[in-house]
Design a protein around this motif. Structure first.
Motif, short mmCIF file in Angstrom:
data_model
loop_
_atom_site.label_atom_id
_atom_site.label_comp_id
_atom_site.label_asym_id
_atom_site.label_seq_id
_atom_site.Cartn_x
_atom_site.Cartn_y
_atom_site.Cartn_z
N THR A 112 -57.64 8.75 -24.07
CA THR A 112 -59.08 8.78 -24.40
C THR A 112 -59.36 9.73 -25.55
OG1 THR A 112 -59.65 10.60 -22.89
CG2 THR A 112 -59.56 8.39 -21.95
N GLY A 113 -58.29 10.36 -26.09
CA GLY A 113 -58.46 11.29 -27.19
C GLY A 113 -57.51 12.47 -27.06
N PRO A 114 -57.53 13.38 -28.02
CA PRO A 114 -56.63 14.54 -27.97
C PRO A 114 -57.15 15.64 -27.04
CG PRO A 114 -57.91 14.57 -29.99
CD PRO A 114 -58.30 13.32 -29.26
N VAL A 115 -56.23 16.36 -26.44
CA VAL A 115 -56.53 17.54 -25.62
C VAL A 115 -55.78 18.70 -26.25
CG1 VAL A 115 -56.42 18.59 -23.34
CG2 VAL A 115 -56.69 16.11 -23.55
N ASP A 116 -56.49 19.72 -26.69
CA ASP A 116 -55.86 20.86 -27.35
C ASP A 116 -55.75 22.03 -26.37
OD1 ASP A 116 -55.73 19.58 -29.90
OD2 ASP A 116 -57.88 19.89 -30.08
N ALA A 117 -54.50 22.47 -26.14
CA ALA A 117 -54.25 23.57 -25.21
C ALA A 117 -53.59 24.72 -25.96
CB ALA A 117 -53.34 23.10 -24.07
N THR A 118 -53.79 25.94 -25.47
CA THR A 118 -53.25 27.14 -26.10
C THR A 118 -52.40 27.91 -25.09
OG1 THR A 118 -55.26 27.27 -27.44
CG2 THR A 118 -53.82 29.19 -27.42
N PHE A 119 -51.16 28.23 -25.47
CA PHE A 119 -50.27 29.02 -24.61
C PHE A 119 -50.06 30.39 -25.26
CE2 PHE A 119 -49.49 24.76 -23.31
CZ PHE A 119 -49.03 24.80 -22.01
N PHE A 120 -50.58 31.44 -24.61
CA PHE A 120 -50.38 32.78 -25.12
C PHE A 120 -49.02 33.31 -24.68
CE2 PHE A 120 -54.96 32.16 -25.08
CZ PHE A 120 -55.27 32.53 -26.38
N GLU A 121 -48.58 34.37 -25.35
CA GLU A 121 -47.19 34.82 -25.22
C GLU A 121 -46.82 35.19 -23.78
OE1 GLU A 121 -44.65 36.90 -28.54
OE2 GLU A 121 -45.81 38.41 -27.47
N ASP A 122 -47.75 35.76 -23.03
CA ASP A 122 -47.38 36.23 -21.69
C ASP A 122 -47.18 35.10 -20.69
OD1 ASP A 122 -50.02 35.62 -21.87
OD2 ASP A 122 -50.75 37.24 -20.61
N VAL A 123 -47.51 33.87 -21.02
CA VAL A 123 -47.28 32.76 -20.09
C VAL A 123 -46.27 31.75 -20.64
CG1 VAL A 123 -49.56 32.95 -19.05
CG2 VAL A 123 -49.21 31.38 -20.97
N GLN A 124 -45.67 32.05 -21.79
CA GLN A 124 -44.79 31.06 -22.39
C GLN A 124 -43.43 30.97 -21.69
OE1 GLN A 124 -44.47 31.84 -26.60
NE2 GLN A 124 -46.69 31.84 -26.86
N GLY A 125 -42.97 32.06 -21.11
CA GLY A 125 -41.61 32.12 -20.59
C GLY A 125 -41.15 30.91 -19.80
N PRO A 126 -41.80 30.62 -18.65
CA PRO A 126 -41.29 29.52 -17.81
C PRO A 126 -41.54 28.14 -18.40
CG PRO A 126 -42.76 31.02 -16.59
CD PRO A 126 -42.93 31.31 -18.03
N TYR A 127 -42.45 28.04 -19.39
CA TYR A 127 -42.90 26.71 -19.82
C TYR A 127 -42.51 26.35 -21.24
CZ TYR A 127 -45.81 28.04 -15.89
OH TYR A 127 -46.23 28.50 -14.68
N ALA A 128 -41.93 27.29 -21.98
CA ALA A 128 -41.66 27.04 -23.40
C ALA A 128 -40.71 25.86 -23.59
CB ALA A 128 -41.10 28.29 -24.06
N ALA A 129 -39.67 25.75 -22.75
CA ALA A 129 -38.72 24.65 -22.90
C ALA A 129 -39.42 23.31 -22.72
CB ALA A 129 -37.58 24.80 -21.90
N THR A 130 -40.35 23.23 -21.74
CA THR A 130 -41.10 21.99 -21.53
C THR A 130 -42.00 21.69 -22.72
OG1 THR A 130 -41.06 22.34 -19.14
CG2 THR A 130 -42.71 20.82 -19.99
N VAL A 131 -42.72 22.71 -23.17
CA VAL A 131 -43.67 22.50 -24.28
C VAL A 131 -42.95 22.01 -25.54
CG1 VAL A 131 -45.21 23.71 -25.87
CG2 VAL A 131 -45.38 24.12 -23.42
N PHE A 132 -41.79 22.61 -25.86
CA PHE A 132 -41.13 22.28 -27.12
C PHE A 132 -40.16 21.11 -27.01
CE2 PHE A 132 -42.45 26.63 -28.13
CZ PHE A 132 -42.99 26.43 -29.40
N HIS A 133 -39.59 20.88 -25.82
CA HIS A 133 -38.48 19.92 -25.75
C HIS A 133 -38.71 18.77 -24.79
CE1 HIS A 133 -36.24 22.57 -28.31
NE2 HIS A 133 -36.41 23.57 -27.47
N SER A 134 -39.89 18.68 -24.18
CA SER A 134 -40.16 17.57 -23.28
C SER A 134 -40.21 16.27 -24.09
CB SER A 134 -41.49 17.78 -22.56
OG SER A 134 -41.87 16.63 -21.87
#
Length: 672
Positions: A650-672
């Motif tokens: 239905t359109g774009p969803v823009d999300a922001t990940f700040f540094e203190d929450v990137q650890g567990p999710y960075a691999a998913t965000v960049f490589h999913s």
């Protein structure tokens, strides 16, 4: 200094400009500029891995895991970035590998043609620079852009702008489909105060539009609410490192909308800052501030601004400016406040004339989207959509009621073409927002060039041979490799030829042709073709009774296998079709991939993009979608922030990940 001469041209015709300049002045007076491509981390990983005999798949996995950084920073990135730490790249086995990778940092890898630099000189040019032929055949100086400036040579930058090609294509499509000739430079046809255009911009549905399609810009124009051309000039200038670094955007918006009274740096600076609500936005305002606070001329003020581009220059200017400002009667507090703005802005500002030159194609692109949305988006798709993949632009087209027409060997070409829909065609839902244009009378036909592995020659032969009577006719005249033909079948390019579209498609009942039937037929024709080539006596060609052009001799053997309908092979399901489109075209054309997850998302209570504005402020929501973009731009704090854009259909969803929450999710965000 020598003048900096830039000219923006259509990206698709940039080499034509090169050739025109060479033809005009002669190859003894003109040469392109080179650039030395040096090793960064990805190139270094690939070359070191190849030299050490590592498996190609392993090399590719390591190279693509890294962001675009210097080779010497490889180990630091592994230590700092959670998406790299999780991949186990710090093992002892790879220690020697990364020693070699970091040792290559900054070394020359190859010489390449600079993307825009052209040197104009007199007939002694070849006495002063060595010249070689580039890969495109243009003369290329072995000196780079800094070398030629040091030598005192005059450099012209011929900058290829994709949006100019996209708009030129859109104008041509409007003329072809509707017979209406648009002249974007004619203000009688395209007035700069068109209300429909500004209404579209204020909706923030500006995907594809020049300069205002990024997540940050869509947020800014939504808050700014442009109402006239000058607002676009200010918007483009605000979205620059200087105003961001000096935190000027929030005060500007507060002053513009009357939430706070405008605050000026000093009463003497009101004339310089009145047009931008007291906020420094343009280079010209910096010059006026320097001139007013020190008494120098505007020309001298420009030299001051240029000098502030380096830390050493800024320190030198500060030592001169502070006493000069105090001598003009400014208090210590005023001096500190004004210098804080000058220091953070001066070296990053934007010239107002430059911003206005950017604002014009920004406005023209928005005007085309507001009045000719199908033609505009076809131009964007044909000439590379920029920061977002084509699948998101196609989704944007659907949201405006524009039909996405499937790949078709008899209708698709080398570009995305606009087609008027036949009366009675099932329309897509009209745009939900009243300020968005309605494109439901048009469709955009997918391009053959998106098929994985297809060559330009194969595309040209398909287009030249249209229309085709059947697969055998296509095989004989288009001369396309079997893997590409199979991809065309799987992507639906023969559906129209065999009546596989429409209601009932996908049932696979006996008597109805399916894509799997056609795929089987490809194998049969290929075997037959190979056998006839081994048996020349059977190759008595005769003139085809099919769709070939008059006088065209086509191989048409009487024993060529015919397609057997209804073999019982099941038709591809909806998810299988979308998966094939994603694998072959890189986009989901027949249906958005998220549609198949609708029940799951509804059960989870996921909020769709179109409904986000109706959610309460500061409430917690679930969002889901397909990743279409990630960005890690520099921010004022210096800490890494990841901007992620999802597409949920239905359109774009823009999300922001700040540094203190990137650890567990960075691999998913960049490589999913």
């Amino acid at each position: 200094e020598l003048p900096d001469i830039d000219i923006d041209v259509e990206s698709a015709r940039r080499t034509e400009i090169y050739q025109a300049v060479i033809d005009r002045f002669g190859s003894e007076r003109v040469t392109c500029v080179s650039m030395m491509d040096t090793y960064k981390v990805r190139h270094a990983v690939r070359d070191v891995g190849a030299a050490l005999g590592m498996a190609p798949d392993e090399i590719d996995e390591i190279a693509t895991a890294f962001p675009h950084i210097r080779a010497r920073d490889a180990r630091d990135a592994i230590a700092d970035l959670p998406e790299l730490r999780s991949r186990g790249l710090d093992t002892p086995r790879l220690s020697r590998f990364f020693d070699l990778v970091e040792a290559l940092d900054g070394l020359p890898r190859h010489i390449a043609l600079h993307p825009s630099g052209v040197v104009l000189s007199n007939a002694t040019l070849l006495d002063r620079t060595p010249v070689e032929a580039s890969g495109l055949g243009f003369p290329m100086s072995q000196f780079d852009k800094d070398d030629v400036e040091t030598l005192g040579l005059l450099k012209l930058d011929v900058l290829g702008i994709r949006m100019q090609s996209a708009m030129a294509y859109a104008v041509a499509e409007v003329a072809r489909v509707d017979g209406h000739h648009v002249d974007l430079d004619d203000t009688a046809q395209v007035p700069l105060d068109d209300e429909a255009t500004y209404r579209l911009i204020r909706t923030t549905h500006t995907l594809g539009c020049f300069q205002i399609e990024s997540p940050g810009q869509r947020e800014l124009i939504g808050k700014l609410g442009p109402e006239r051309f000058e607002d676009l000039v200010i918007d483009i200038s605000l979205f620059r490192p200087g105003p961001v670094k000096s935190d000027m955007i929030t005060p500007f918006l507060e002053h513009r909308h009357g939430w706070r009274p405008a605050a000026y740096l000093h009463p003497t600076l009101v004339p310089a800052l009145a047009e931008t609500e007291g906020v420094v936005v343009f280079h010209e305002q910096v010059l006026r501030i320097v001139a007013e606070t020190t008494g120098v001329t505007l020309a001298q003020a420009d030299e001051v601004r240029r000098s502030m581009g380096t830390p050493a220059g800024q320190a030198e200017i500060e030592a001169w400016w502070r006493p000069a400002a105090r001598a003009r009667g400014y208090s210590p507090a005023d001096v500190d406040r004004i210098w804080g703005v000058l220091a953070s802005f001066a070296s990053f500002g934007f010239c107002k004339a430059h911003a206005a030159a950017f604002a014009l194609p920004t406005y023209h692109s928005a005007w085309l989207k507001a009045h000719h949305p199908a033609a505009f988006l076809a131009g964007v798709l044909t000439h590379d959509p920029g920061m977002y993949p084509r699948r998101l632009i196609l989704d944007d087209a659907r949201s405006l009621g524009i039909a996405v027409l499937p790949l078709d060997v008899n209708a698709s070409g080398e570009t995305y073409r606009v087609e008027r829909l036949e009366p009675g065609s099932p329309p897509l839902p009209r745009p939900a927002h009243p300020d968005l244009p309605d494109g439901s009378a048009y469709g955009i036909r997918l391009s053959l060039t998106d098929v994985m592995g297809i060559s330009a020659d194969e595309v040209a032969r398909i287009v030249a041979g249209q229309p085709f009577a059947d697969l055998g006719d296509f095989w004989a005249r288009a001369r396309v490799s079997r893997p590409v033909v199979e991809r065309l079948v799987l992507a639906g390019a023969f559906d129209g030829l065999y009546g596989m579209g429409g209601a009932g498609a996908g049932l696979g009942r006996r008597g109805r042709v399916t894509r799997r039937d056609v795929l089987l037929h490809v194998a049969e024709i290929d075997r037959w073709d190979r056998s006839t080539r081994r048996s020349p006596s059977r190759s008595a060609g005769r003139r085809s009774g099919g769709a070939s052009a008059p006088g065209q001799l086509v191989l048409d053997l009487g024993d060529r296998p015919e397609l057997t309908a209804g073999t019982g092979l099941p038709e591809m399901t909806g998810p299988e079709r979308v998966r094939a489109e994603l694998d072959i075209l890189g986009l989901d054309a027949s249906s958005h991939v998220m549609r198949f997850y609708g029940p799951l998302l509804d059960a989870l209570g996921v909020v769709r993009s179109r409904d986000l504005l109706r959610a309460r402020s500061r409430s917690e929501v679930w969002v889901a979608g397909v990743k279409v973009a990630t960005q890690t731009p520099p921010v004022r704090s210096g800490r890494r922030v990841v901007f992620l854009t999802l597409d949920d259909g239905t359109g774009p969803v823009d999300a922001t990940f700040f540094e203190d929450v990137q650890g567990p999710y960075a691999a998913t965000v960049f490589h999913s």
